[in-house]
Design a protein around this motif. Structure first.
Motif, PDB file in Angstrom:
ATOM      1  N   LYS A   2      32.170  52.828  52.620  1.00 47.72           N
ATOM      2  CA  LYS A   2      31.170  52.014  51.927  1.00 47.72           C
ATOM      3  C   LYS A   2      31.745  51.379  50.672  1.00 47.72           C
ATOM      4  O   LYS A   2      31.435  50.230  50.356  1.00 47.72           O
ATOM      5  CB  LYS A   2      29.961  52.860  51.543  1.00 47.72           C
ATOM      6  N   GLU A   3      32.584  52.114  49.965  1.00 50.69           N
ATOM      7  CA  GLU A   3      33.117  51.566  48.718  1.00 50.69           C
ATOM      8  C   GLU A   3      34.030  50.381  48.978  1.00 50.69           C
ATOM      9  O   GLU A   3      34.091  49.451  48.165  1.00 50.69           O
ATOM     10  CB  GLU A   3      33.835  52.643  47.910  1.00 50.69           C
ATOM     11  N   VAL A   4      34.727  50.361  50.100  1.00 50.28           N
ATOM     12  CA  VAL A   4      35.594  49.225  50.430  1.00 50.28           C
ATOM     13  C   VAL A   4      34.756  47.968  50.641  1.00 50.28           C
ATOM     14  O   VAL A   4      35.119  46.874  50.181  1.00 50.28           O
ATOM     15  CB  VAL A   4      36.439  49.537  51.689  1.00 50.28           C
ATOM     16  N   ILE A   5      33.627  48.107  51.303  1.00 44.67           N
ATOM     17  CA  ILE A   5      32.740  46.960  51.526  1.00 44.67           C
ATOM     18  C   ILE A   5      32.186  46.458  50.193  1.00 44.67           C
ATOM     19  O   ILE A   5      32.174  45.246  49.928  1.00 44.67           O
ATOM     20  CB  ILE A   5      31.597  47.336  52.492  1.00 44.67           C
ATOM     21  N   ILE A   6      31.770  47.375  49.342  1.00 42.95           N
ATOM     22  CA  ILE A   6      31.227  46.989  48.039  1.00 42.95           C
ATOM     23  C   ILE A   6      32.300  46.319  47.190  1.00 42.95           C
ATOM     24  O   ILE A   6      32.062  45.265  46.583  1.00 42.95           O
ATOM     25  CB  ILE A   6      30.625  48.209  47.317  1.00 42.95           C
ATOM     26  N   TYR A   7      33.498  46.903  47.167  1.00 42.59           N
ATOM     27  CA  TYR A   7      34.590  46.309  46.395  1.00 42.59           C
ATOM     28  C   TYR A   7      34.958  44.932  46.941  1.00 42.59           C
ATOM     29  O   TYR A   7      35.273  44.014  46.179  1.00 42.59           O
ATOM     30  CB  TYR A   7      35.826  47.205  46.402  1.00 42.59           C
ATOM     31  N   GLY A   8      34.919  44.769  48.247  1.00 41.52           N
ATOM     32  CA  GLY A   8      35.216  43.468  48.850  1.00 41.52           C
ATOM     33  C   GLY A   8      34.193  42.409  48.462  1.00 41.52           C
ATOM     34  O   GLY A   8      34.558  41.277  48.148  1.00 41.52           O
ATOM     35  N   LEU A   9      32.919  42.797  48.477  1.00 41.98           N
ATOM     36  CA  LEU A   9      31.871  41.857  48.070  1.00 41.98           C
ATOM     37  C   LEU A   9      32.000  41.479  46.597  1.00 41.98           C
ATOM     38  O   LEU A   9      31.828  40.310  46.226  1.00 41.98           O
ATOM     39  CB  LEU A   9      30.489  42.455  48.331  1.00 41.98           C
ATOM     40  N   VAL A  10      32.305  42.456  45.763  1.00 43.82           N
ATOM     41  CA  VAL A  10      32.482  42.178  44.331  1.00 43.82           C
ATOM     42  C   VAL A  10      33.690  41.280  44.106  1.00 43.82           C
ATOM     43  O   VAL A  10      33.639  40.345  43.299  1.00 43.82           O
ATOM     44  CB  VAL A  10      32.601  43.492  43.536  1.00 43.82           C
ATOM     45  N   ALA A  11      34.779  41.531  44.820  1.00 44.13           N
ATOM     46  CA  ALA A  11      35.979  40.704  44.672  1.00 44.13           C
ATOM     47  C   ALA A  11      35.691  39.270  45.108  1.00 44.13           C
ATOM     48  O   ALA A  11      36.082  38.314  44.434  1.00 44.13           O
ATOM     49  CB  ALA A  11      37.127  41.285  45.488  1.00 44.13           C
ATOM     50  N   PHE A  12      34.988  39.123  46.229  1.00 39.64           N
ATOM     51  CA  PHE A  12      34.654  37.781  46.720  1.00 39.64           C
ATOM     52  C   PHE A  12      33.767  37.034  45.725  1.00 39.64           C
ATOM     53  O   PHE A  12      34.005  35.866  45.421  1.00 39.64           O
ATOM     54  CB  PHE A  12      33.959  37.873  48.084  1.00 39.64           C
ATOM     55  N   SER A  13      32.757  37.721  45.207  1.00 42.75           N
ATOM     56  CA  SER A  13      31.864  37.050  44.253  1.00 42.75           C
ATOM     57  C   SER A  13      32.597  36.719  42.956  1.00 42.75           C
ATOM     58  O   SER A  13      32.343  35.676  42.352  1.00 42.75           O
ATOM     59  CB  SER A  13      30.629  37.906  43.980  1.00 42.75           C
ATOM     60  N   SER A  14      33.501  37.575  42.537  1.00 40.57           N
ATOM     61  CA  SER A  14      34.272  37.297  41.316  1.00 40.57           C
ATOM     62  C   SER A  14      35.166  36.080  41.494  1.00 40.57           C
ATOM     63  O   SER A  14      35.279  35.239  40.591  1.00 40.57           O
ATOM     64  CB  SER A  14      35.123  38.509  40.942  1.00 40.57           C
ATOM     65  N   LEU A  15      35.814  35.978  42.648  1.00 40.54           N
ATOM     66  CA  LEU A  15      36.664  34.813  42.896  1.00 40.54           C
ATOM     67  C   LEU A  15      35.835  33.535  43.015  1.00 40.54           C
ATOM     68  O   LEU A  15      36.260  32.469  42.559  1.00 40.54           O
ATOM     69  CB  LEU A  15      37.496  35.028  44.162  1.00 40.54           C
ATOM     70  N   THR A  16      34.652  33.643  43.596  1.00 42.99           N
ATOM     71  CA  THR A  16      33.768  32.485  43.682  1.00 42.99           C
ATOM     72  C   THR A  16      33.334  32.034  42.293  1.00 42.99           C
ATOM     73  O   THR A  16      33.337  30.836  41.976  1.00 42.99           O
ATOM     74  CB  THR A  16      32.529  32.816  44.538  1.00 42.99           C
TER      75      THR A  16
END
Length: 66
Positions: A2-16
């Motif tokens: 679950k943490e990998v999915i959350i970290y991935g979403l946060v990384a994507f939103s940060s780059l956006t």
């Protein structure tokens, strides 16, 4: 997992948000192509920095388990 999915979403939103910040600073001041190239370059640099941080966390976790 679950943490990998959350970290991935946060990384994507940060780059956006990083790309949008560049757009807000440069929009209308420079040519559209220059703005796009700058957005891509800054986003790639941000992704490389995030990849380095992930590598560092994984390296430290691996070292702690040994």
């Amino acid at each position: 997992m679950k943490e990998v999915i959350i970290y991935g979403l946060v990384a994507f939103s940060s780059l956006t948000m990083l790309a949008f910040t560049v757009h807000m600073f440069l929009g209308g001041l420079v040519d559209e192509r220059t703005e796009t190239l700058t957005m891509v370059a800054v986003t790639l640099i941000g992704a490389i920095v995030m990849a380095f941080l992930v590598w560092d966390v994984l390296r430290r976790r691996k070292g702690r388990k040994s």
